[in-house]
Design a protein around this motif. Structure first.
Motif: not given
Length: 109
Positions: A85, A93, A95-98, A101
């Motif tokens: 992103t 970065w 992104p690692l949703r839960p 990042p």
């Protein structure tokens, strides 16, 4: 043990500073004066567990697993290009949703 005692003293002082600086915000936002302090203490406890693990870790094993770490760093840097992103004009970065990042350049350092 002087370094260990110094590190623990700095952690305690940091927790006191966090409480001092954030209790009013904690009461206003979370209706709990200790909200940020509890989070800081939990992070400090996790850090202490990790520190004691690495105090017992034989650093000579790093020679065996360092190629794996280097490969993981290069792969994670390559993965940033297609799925990373953009923040403030830089793509750094993943992104690692839960989770928060992940920033591969910091891991690669």
């Amino acid at each position: 043990y002087a370094i260990l005692v110094t590190a623990l003293a700095l952690v305690v002082i940091g927790i006191i500073f966090v409480y001092s600086a954030s209790f009013a915000v904690s009461i206003e936002a979370f209706n709990n004066a200790n909200y940020f302090m509890v989070r800081q203490v939990a992070a400090a406890m996790l850090g202490l567990v990790i520190m004691f693990f690495f105090m017992r870790f034989d650093y000579h094993r790093l020679r065996q697993i360092s190629p794996l770490f280097m490969l993981m760093a290069v792969i994670s840097l390559a993965v940033v290009l297609p799925i990373g992103t953009d923040n403030y004009g830089a793509r750094r970065w993943i992104p690692l949703r839960p989770l928060p990042p992940f920033q591969p350049p910091e891991f690669a350092k």
